[in-house]
Scaffold this active site. Sequence first.
Site, PDB file in Angstrom:
ATOM      1  N   TRP A 171     -11.018  34.333 -38.460  1.00 64.58           N
ATOM      2  CA  TRP A 171      -9.829  33.775 -37.805  1.00 64.58           C
ATOM      3  C   TRP A 171      -9.816  34.014 -36.293  1.00 64.58           C
ATOM      4  O   TRP A 171      -8.992  33.452 -35.594  1.00 64.58           O
ATOM      5  CB  TRP A 171      -8.550  34.370 -38.427  1.00 64.58           C
ATOM      6  CG  TRP A 171      -8.609  35.878 -38.554  1.00 64.58           C
ATOM      7  CD1 TRP A 171      -8.947  36.568 -39.674  1.00 64.58           C
ATOM      8  CD2 TRP A 171      -8.382  36.852 -37.528  1.00 64.58           C
ATOM      9  NE1 TRP A 171      -8.951  37.916 -39.411  1.00 64.58           N
ATOM     10  CE2 TRP A 171      -8.599  38.124 -38.099  1.00 64.58           C
ATOM     11  CE3 TRP A 171      -8.004  36.789 -36.193  1.00 64.58           C
ATOM     12  CZ2 TRP A 171      -8.473  39.309 -37.381  1.00 64.58           C
ATOM     13  CZ3 TRP A 171      -7.875  37.963 -35.468  1.00 64.58           C
ATOM     14  CH2 TRP A 171      -8.106  39.205 -36.062  1.00 64.58           C
ATOM     15  N   GLY A 248     -17.964  37.463 -39.923  1.00 64.30           N
ATOM     16  CA  GLY A 248     -16.810  38.207 -40.406  1.00 64.30           C
ATOM     17  C   GLY A 248     -17.131  39.686 -40.440  1.00 64.30           C
ATOM     18  O   GLY A 248     -18.044  40.155 -39.750  1.00 64.30           O
ATOM     19  N   SER A 249     -16.405  40.401 -41.272  1.00 62.09           N
ATOM     20  CA  SER A 249     -16.561  41.854 -41.293  1.00 62.09           C
ATOM     21  C   SER A 249     -17.861  42.262 -41.985  1.00 62.09           C
ATOM     22  O   SER A 249     -18.373  41.542 -42.864  1.00 62.09           O
ATOM     23  CB  SER A 249     -15.376  42.478 -42.032  1.00 62.09           C
ATOM     24  OG  SER A 249     -15.354  42.004 -43.360  1.00 62.09           O
ATOM     25  N   GLU A 270     -23.233  37.280 -38.956  1.00 60.84           N
ATOM     26  CA  GLU A 270     -22.678  37.734 -37.669  1.00 60.84           C
ATOM     27  C   GLU A 270     -21.514  38.643 -38.016  1.00 60.84           C
ATOM     28  O   GLU A 270     -20.430  38.172 -38.369  1.00 60.84           O
ATOM     29  CB  GLU A 270     -22.211  36.527 -36.832  1.00 60.84           C
ATOM     30  CG  GLU A 270     -23.310  35.567 -36.427  1.00 60.84           C
ATOM     31  CD  GLU A 270     -24.246  36.157 -35.375  1.00 60.84           C
ATOM     32  OE1 GLU A 270     -23.925  37.212 -34.789  1.00 60.84           O
ATOM     33  OE2 GLU A 270     -25.311  35.557 -35.158  1.00 60.84           O
ATOM     34  N   CYS A 304     -15.356  40.615 -31.646  1.00 64.34           N
ATOM     35  CA  CYS A 304     -16.496  41.434 -32.073  1.00 64.34           C
ATOM     36  C   CYS A 304     -17.235  42.023 -30.867  1.00 64.34           C
ATOM     37  O   CYS A 304     -17.968  43.001 -31.004  1.00 64.34           O
ATOM     38  CB  CYS A 304     -17.449  40.611 -32.924  1.00 64.34           C
ATOM     39  SG  CYS A 304     -17.940  39.083 -32.131  1.00 64.34           S
ATOM     40  N   GLU A 401     -14.790  49.717 -35.930  1.00 70.68           N
ATOM     41  CA  GLU A 401     -14.497  48.578 -35.066  1.00 70.68           C
ATOM     42  C   GLU A 401     -12.979  48.533 -34.912  1.00 70.68           C
ATOM     43  O   GLU A 401     -12.249  48.411 -35.895  1.00 70.68           O
ATOM     44  CB  GLU A 401     -15.000  47.305 -35.737  1.00 70.68           C
ATOM     45  CG  GLU A 401     -14.716  46.075 -34.923  1.00 70.68           C
ATOM     46  CD  GLU A 401     -15.236  44.799 -35.592  1.00 70.68           C
ATOM     47  OE1 GLU A 401     -15.018  44.626 -36.792  1.00 70.68           O
ATOM     48  OE2 GLU A 401     -15.861  44.000 -34.888  1.00 70.68           O
TER      49      GLU A 401
HETATM   50  P1  NAP Z   1     -13.349  39.016 -42.934  1.00 71.47           P
HETATM   51  O1  NAP Z   1     -12.170  39.650 -43.555  1.00 71.47           O
HETATM   52  O2  NAP Z   1     -14.685  39.522 -43.290  1.00 71.47           O
HETATM   53  O3  NAP Z   1     -13.221  37.455 -43.293  1.00 71.47           O
HETATM   54  C1  NAP Z   1     -14.165  36.513 -42.831  1.00 71.47           C
HETATM   55  C2  NAP Z   1     -14.223  35.358 -43.813  1.00 71.47           C
HETATM   56  O4  NAP Z   1     -14.597  35.862 -45.089  1.00 71.47           O
HETATM   57  C3  NAP Z   1     -12.918  34.628 -43.990  1.00 71.47           C
HETATM   58  O5  NAP Z   1     -13.175  33.258 -44.187  1.00 71.47           O
HETATM   59  C4  NAP Z   1     -12.358  35.260 -45.255  1.00 71.47           C
HETATM   60  O6  NAP Z   1     -11.497  34.397 -45.937  1.00 71.47           O
HETATM   61  C5  NAP Z   1     -13.617  35.503 -46.052  1.00 71.47           C
HETATM   62  N1  NAP Z   1     -13.470  36.586 -47.023  1.00 71.47           N
HETATM   63  C6  NAP Z   1     -12.633  37.634 -46.982  1.00 71.47           C
HETATM   64  N2  NAP Z   1     -12.807  38.427 -48.059  1.00 71.47           N
HETATM   65  C7  NAP Z   1     -13.783  37.864 -48.799  1.00 71.47           C
HETATM   66  C8  NAP Z   1     -14.426  38.218 -50.017  1.00 71.47           C
HETATM   67  N3  NAP Z   1     -14.095  39.307 -50.701  1.00 71.47           N
HETATM   68  N4  NAP Z   1     -15.395  37.408 -50.483  1.00 71.47           N
HETATM   69  C9  NAP Z   1     -15.728  36.312 -49.798  1.00 71.47           C
HETATM   70  N5  NAP Z   1     -15.174  35.923 -48.638  1.00 71.47           N
HETATM   71  C10 NAP Z   1     -14.207  36.692 -48.141  1.00 71.47           C
HETATM   72  O7  NAP Z   1     -13.275  39.024 -41.351  1.00 71.47           O
HETATM   73  P2  NAP Z   1     -12.064  38.593 -40.428  1.00 71.47           P
HETATM   74  O8  NAP Z   1     -11.013  39.626 -40.526  1.00 71.47           O
HETATM   75  O9  NAP Z   1     -11.684  37.173 -40.703  1.00 71.47           O
HETATM   76  O10 NAP Z   1     -12.753  38.602 -38.996  1.00 71.47           O
HETATM   77  C11 NAP Z   1     -12.936  39.745 -38.279  1.00 71.47           C
HETATM   78  C12 NAP Z   1     -14.364  40.248 -38.400  1.00 71.47           C
HETATM   79  O11 NAP Z   1     -15.268  39.231 -37.988  1.00 71.47           O
HETATM   80  C13 NAP Z   1     -14.637  41.423 -37.480  1.00 71.47           C
HETATM   81  O12 NAP Z   1     -15.381  42.390 -38.159  1.00 71.47           O
HETATM   82  C14 NAP Z   1     -15.465  40.802 -36.355  1.00 71.47           C
HETATM   83  O13 NAP Z   1     -16.299  41.697 -35.673  1.00 71.47           O
HETATM   84  C15 NAP Z   1     -16.225  39.780 -37.092  1.00 71.47           C
HETATM   85  N6  NAP Z   1     -16.727  38.769 -36.148  1.00 71.47           N
HETATM   86  C16 NAP Z   1     -18.048  38.795 -35.821  1.00 71.47           C
HETATM   87  C17 NAP Z   1     -18.537  37.878 -34.910  1.00 71.47           C
HETATM   88  C18 NAP Z   1     -19.993  37.851 -34.567  1.00 71.47           C
HETATM   89  O14 NAP Z   1     -20.434  36.830 -34.018  1.00 71.47           O
HETATM   90  N7  NAP Z   1     -20.756  38.894 -34.857  1.00 71.47           N
HETATM   91  C19 NAP Z   1     -17.680  36.927 -34.347  1.00 71.47           C
HETATM   92  C20 NAP Z   1     -16.341  36.935 -34.703  1.00 71.47           C
HETATM   93  C21 NAP Z   1     -15.868  37.861 -35.628  1.00 71.47           C
HETATM   94  P3  NAP Z   1      -9.889  34.607 -45.978  1.00 71.47           P
HETATM   95  O15 NAP Z   1      -9.441  34.734 -44.560  1.00 71.47           O
HETATM   96  O16 NAP Z   1      -9.435  33.362 -46.598  1.00 71.47           O
HETATM   97  O17 NAP Z   1      -9.644  35.853 -46.752  1.00 71.47           O
END
Ligand code: NAP
Length: 504
Positions: A171, A248-249, A270, A304, A401
């Site tokens: 998001w 994502g995470s 990522e 991130c 983080e």
């Molecule tokens: P997240 O909780 O890991 O969610 C990312 C995606 O995974 C969302 O579409 C989410 O869907 C889905 N998801 C969540 N739980 C899941 C599960 N158990 N099984 C399958 N899919 C699942 O991460 P976030 O809170 O959205 O984003 C923040 C993280 O992204 C941070 O750790 C950040 O560092 C990382 N990030 C990394 C980069 C990079 O380029 N390295 C860039 C941006 C962000 P729902 O939202 O529908 O639950």
Amino acid sequence: MAALNLPYEGKASNAVLAQLDDARLLRQLAYINGKWVAGNDDIAVTNPADDHVLGYVTSLKKSQVDKAINAAHKAFVPWRALSAEQRATKLMSWHDLLLENREDLARLMVLEQGKALNDARGEIDYGASFIRWFAEEARRAYGETIPSHIPNAQLATLREPIGVAALITPWNFPNAMITRKAAAALAIGCTVIVKPANETPFSALALAELAERAGIPAGVFNVVTGDAPMIAATLCASDKVKALSFTGSTRVGKILLEQCADTVKKCSMELGGNAPFIVLPDMDIHEAANAAIDAKFQTSGQDCLAANRIFVPREYHDEFVAAFAAGMQKLRVGNGMQKGVDLGPLISRQAVEKAQKLVDDALEKGATLLAGKSPQSLNSNFFHPVLLTQVTPDMAVYREENFCPVAGVIAYDNVDDLLVAANDTEYGLAAYVYGNDIRDIWKLMRGLEFGMVSVNSVKMTGHPIPFGGMKQSGLGREGSRHGFDEYSEIKYYCLGGLPTASGC
Ligand code: NAP
């Protein structure tokens, strides 16, 4: 306001529609095989600035996710058969439409994500830049010829699209995290299924609307919404899905890697970061403090690349924190739609609670709160920037983080100790170094275990660079000429039995 013909018209908030010049960019159904599809339930999408419901996104059934996979699988054959030039032309139409609708896309993003309007505009430009980049790169997706070790044979490689790619995105950058993946995949000839975060589905669905207008054929670009674990498990289990790209995470990334093992999918990840921001002793301390503020507080720290641990020479520590505190106090927190706002709300109440926990944990373990408010009011999603000093490795704010506007400063005595401390994390995405002495800079550039090291510049990302992390920050690279690697296979061929070339 334009007349609407949306299935959820009655449920979309007028406050949202009033913000858009083109109300049809607010889409609330999933986009599968060129059609807008309703699932069996709705998920409310709220504005983090005031918790008001903006609208509803549909929640698909598993059978509908399967349909998206089948559609993308069928569309792959004709899409890959197009010339690189033909695919590039369609991508450039998509790119142009993003920029023509920049203001609406940015407003939609502020409403669902919360970031400041200018930051959202910047993200649309950033997102569009990947589409242009990969449209251009598609024309140069060269193979290579190999001098043969086999008599009368010609050896060469081709770069072939891998097939259907699943793209799961977060998001915090609801537009660019999709285009950085999708543009590379589509340009090389793959078809995609995007699963955006449920907090920010409207930015993704607006991209689908514009893809349709750009003439990207049915089944080539699909967006599925709903229950993340079910959708991800369905995509990961499918033999027809050949690649998974996740942003994502780290926690969720590990789950997905396990789920992809069964079908031996090509995975790019990522994941999270824990960036050190290093100030060297010969640096102008005020310049370094201002840069650290930029590197820490963009997207309210929900980035991130955010500077999580700020390392400062002990002898300049007090001067640095005074400059940092003074700059930090000038930051304006508020609704991202308001002019002059630097930091919007955090994405949710849970994010605010996590930020407060980080501060409480650090204070209990001996940190000092030098500027900012604590305890914060938990009755809204806003969190004012906080500066902590005497941060130590046992504190969560050092280890985890942060993903919030909490800055932690650590004093160091020499560059060798500093390097060990900076690398003392499971993450390895990005690091910042501010200084002048080329020997210290070089030592850090080579010694830092991070995929991206930025010296004397907060801005480091963009379409031409290979974005990605080491260690538990991920696998693979996005953007740059390497971005195709995640969505293509190198096919080697040996053409034997050829006549011996006669001399001229
Ligand atoms: P997240 O909780 O890991 O969610 C990312 C995606 O995974 C969302 O579409 C989410 O869907 C889905 N998801 C969540 N739980 C899941 C599960 N158990 N099984 C399958 N899919 C699942 O991460 P976030 O809170 O959205 O984003 C923040 C993280 O992204 C941070 O750790 C950040 O560092 C990382 N990030 C990394 C980069 C990079 O380029 N390295 C860039 C941006 C962000 P729902 O939202 O529908 O639950």
